[in-house]
Design a protein around this motif. Structure first.
Motif, short mmCIF file in Angstrom:
data_model
loop_
_atom_site.label_atom_id
_atom_site.label_comp_id
_atom_site.label_asym_id
_atom_site.label_seq_id
_atom_site.Cartn_x
_atom_site.Cartn_y
_atom_site.Cartn_z
N LEU A 1 0.84 -1.20 0.00
CA LEU A 1 0.00 0.00 0.00
C LEU A 1 0.89 1.26 0.00
O LEU A 1 0.61 2.22 -0.72
N ASN A 2 1.95 1.22 0.81
CA ASN A 2 2.86 2.38 0.88
C ASN A 2 3.61 2.58 -0.44
O ASN A 2 3.87 3.72 -0.83
N PHE B 1 -6.38 8.81 0.58
CA PHE B 1 -6.06 7.83 1.63
C PHE B 1 -7.19 7.74 2.65
O PHE B 1 -7.71 8.77 3.10
N ILE B 2 -7.53 6.51 3.00
CA ILE B 2 -8.49 6.29 4.08
C ILE B 2 -7.78 5.43 5.13
O ILE B 2 -7.17 4.41 4.78
N PHE B 3 -7.88 5.90 6.37
CA PHE B 3 -7.09 5.26 7.43
C PHE B 3 -7.96 4.37 8.32
O PHE B 3 -9.18 4.54 8.39
N SER C 1 -8.02 4.40 11.58
CA SER C 1 -8.67 5.19 12.62
C SER C 1 -8.89 6.62 12.13
O SER C 1 -8.44 7.57 12.73
N ASN D 1 -8.09 9.27 11.36
CA ASN D 1 -7.03 10.30 11.37
C ASN D 1 -7.52 11.69 10.99
O ASN D 1 -6.85 12.43 10.26
N LEU D 2 -8.70 12.02 11.48
CA LEU D 2 -9.18 13.39 11.24
C LEU D 2 -8.42 14.33 12.17
O LEU D 2 -8.00 13.94 13.26
N ARG E 1 -12.80 13.34 2.77
CA ARG E 1 -11.50 13.99 2.63
C ARG E 1 -10.66 13.30 1.54
O ARG E 1 -10.00 13.95 0.73
N ASP F 1 -6.59 1.66 4.39
CA ASP F 1 -5.92 0.75 5.32
C ASP F 1 -6.92 0.38 6.42
O ASP F 1 -7.26 1.21 7.25
#
Lengths: 377, 242
Positions: free
Chosen positions: B59-60, B100-102, B104, B106-107, B167, B179
């Protein structure tokens, strides 16, 4: 979108408390600078008060403030006759402790010849000494009031006037009495001691001694030339006003200056370390958000800007709070605290520089943050 | 693989013989070994595998965060890595091409939902008014417009994840890397989020690559890849419907 401001607003209470803490620290720094300036000004005040050009002292002495000086009382008349001397005054200086309303106060007693240079420069209340004896003009910080009676040595004086900002380099308030009274106070022996001296065949000690003679010159006269002619008398020394001020600021208060300077430097270092730690902690708390910002495309300049802006806001708000605090409480200090605009602005500049340098630690951490940490393992 | 009608079937993401190792000699760890993968517009694929299998590394690499050791990476027809990075400004590339969707969300805790979306547009120098307008449109599209002024701390997990998706979509990227996008959600909300991602993939012809362990949502993927010891071992047929 200003991320620094939004972050501050989100944690406003904590940010304000941090600024307040830093403000208290900077207030201490400012008070130290103000105390130092106060010491210098206090030391110079007494030397400037007679508005004189030359100080005539004992030969090879740097008196009357830095070293002891005793010269014959008739020196004043001799000095007054020198070409170029407009006026001359004889002065004595001594520090004594006196009882004032049940407490012991240290007073800096200045004896001066009425009508000659050396008396109280300004009167804020009451009048100048009019009689030859037993009247006294005191600095307001002595806590005396008009009409109050105070005992100095074996003599009781009445307070007839108040002056202000007249203290010596130790911060002791000045009181002015006539030269005759001051000579009696300084040079007369206790009656018992005088009787013993007479019984041993000694002669009564002469009071006709002063610590210094100050000379005010005519506009056309050159201070160095007149001083040189006075030095031709082998028993006298002459110090120009410029030299006297240099002695006071460089010699008399030098140790205090270095002491306070060192303490101020230490406080500034502590402030820098604290600012750096605060910025570092604030950055570490946001490190995942910083990684997220980097991941979604925020340039380094945006992240550095956020950290630097917060560091500057912290430092400058803390500085403003500290300055406001010290300006409001400076008059409650036992000694004079003088905050000059250029000193305060210089400290503001130093704080700004410290903030920028301190933020470097946070910036370094932020720039090293790996965007991948936002994604997790 | 389910064949769906697509206007453009050229891969958006092309990973060719990519390897990535960390360290050298005895300490060398091969995180990716000769991995090849194509993802086409509208596709939603999953990367599975045990911990340390290389999912996040892949992914990275696709997200231009980690430099491969060898191989070739092409995004939207633009070869960005071929033995070395071919683009100087990977940050700008991520901003323009990748969302990117995290795990947690990450807002940013100090921005409300609207500004958490608008920040991505702000970074792309979109004027503030336009950025907020687009952010609100996205929040409405993701059916979370009523929470546009809420701070992340006031949002539920599902709401926060939808803001995070908004976002990720703000700059209209055609590659979305997720992720564990549903790890923090219950099964109902996980299903809703995945349906949403599938809808986005179809409507915006975007490629979505998600790392997941969540078996409940396997049926939402077009293809599922298994990674083991850095190798892309298997590809299972999709069970999802368009």
């Amino acid at each position: 979108m200003n991320l620094a401001w939004r972050d501050i607003r989100h944690n406003l209470g904590r940010f304000v408390m941090t600024c307040a803490g830093l403000g208290l620290l900077l207030a201490v720094v400012m008070s130290m600078i103000g105390i130092y300036r106060g010491i210098v000004v206090d030391a110079l005040t007494i030397a400037r008060a007679p508005e004189t050009d030359i100080w005539v002292v004992e030969a090879k002495s740097r008196g009357p403030f830095a070293e002891a000086s005793r010269i014959p009382g008739d020196t004043r008349a001799a000095i007054a006759r020198i070409s170029g001397v407009e006026a001359a005054g004889a002065l004595t200086y001594q520090t004594i402790e006196a009882g004032v309303r049940g407490r012991t106060a240290r007073l800096y007693v200045i004896g001066y010849k009425q009508g000659a240079p050396g008396g109280p420069p300004v009167m804020v209340e009451g009048r100048h000494i009019a009689r030859s004896h037993y009247e006294l003009v005191a600095d307001r910080s002595a806590g005396l009031e008009i009409g109050e009676r105070i005992r100095l040595g074996r003599t009781t004086f009445e307070v007839v006037g108040l002056t202000s900002q007249q203290v010596n380099s130790g911060g002791d308030p000045a009181v002015y009495i006539t030269l005759a009274d001051a000579q009696k106070l300084q040079f007369d022996l206790d009656p018992a001691a005088a009787r013993i001296q007479l019984a041993r065949g000694g002669s009564p000690a002469s009071r006709e001694t002063v610590n210094t003679v100050v000379a005010r010159l005519a506009p056309f006269a050159d201070a160095d030339t007149v001083a040189a002619s006075i030095r031709q008398w082998k028993h006298l020394g002459a110090i120009t006003q410029t030299e006297q001020e240099a002695i006071l600021s460089q010699s008399l208060v030098d140790r205090a200056r270095r002491q306070i300077g060192m303490f101020t430097g230490l406080l500034l270092t502590v402030s820098a370390v604290i600012i750096a730690l605060i910025i570092y902690t604030m950055t570490m708390e946001k490190i995942r958000h910083i990684a997220t910002l980097k991941l979604i495309g925020a340039p380094d300049s945006r992240i550095v800007g956020m950290i630097v802006q917060q560091a500057l806001a912290l430092g400058l708000i803390g500085f403003a709070l500290g300055a406001a605090l010290i300006f409001n409480i400076k008059d409650f200090f036992p000694r004079r605290v003088i905050l000059e605009a250029d000193n305060v602005l210089l400290l503001g500049g130093v704080v700004t520089l410290v903030c920028l340098l301190s933020s470097a630690l946070g910036v370094r951490v932020a720039l090293k943050a790996d965007p991948a940490t936002a994604l997790g393992g | 693989m389910i064949e769906t009608s697509r206007p453009d079937t050229r891969p958006i993401v092309e990973v060719r013989n990519v390897s990535k190792h960390f360290g050298e000699g005895e300490t060398r760890v091969d995180a990716l070994r000769d991995v090849s993968l194509d993802v086409r517009p509208g596709e939603v694929i999953a990367l599975l595998g045990p911990s340390g299998s290389g999912k996040s590394t892949l992914l990275n690499v696709i997200g231009c965060i980690t430099e491969p050791s060898e191989g070739k990476l092409t995004l939207e027809g633009d070869t960005v890595y071929d033995g070395r990075w071919l683009r100087d400004d990977l940050r700008k590339l991520r901003l323009e091409k990748i969302g990117f969707i995290f795990q947690s969300h990450n807002l940013l805790p100090f921005l409300d939902a609207t500004d958490n979306v608008a920040i991505a547009l702000d970074l792309a120098h979109v004027p503030r008014a336009d950025a907020r307008k687009r952010a609100i449109e996205l929040l409405d599209y993701l059916e979370i417009g009523h929470r546009k002024s809420a701070l992340p701390a006031k949002l539920s997990g599902g709401e926060a994840q939808r803001v995070a998706i908004a976002r990720a979509l703000a700059n209209k990227p055609r590659i979305i890397l997720a992720d564990e996008p549903t790890a923090a959600l219950d099964s109902k909300r996980a299903g809703i989020v995945m349906d949403l991602l599938r809808k986005l993939a179809r409507e915006q012809q975007a490629a979505i690559i998600a790392v997941t362990h969540d078996e409940k949502i396997f049926d939402r993927f077009d293809r599922i890849y298994m990674l083991r010891d850095g190798r892309l071992e298997s590809e299972s047929a999709a069970v999802a419907s368009a």
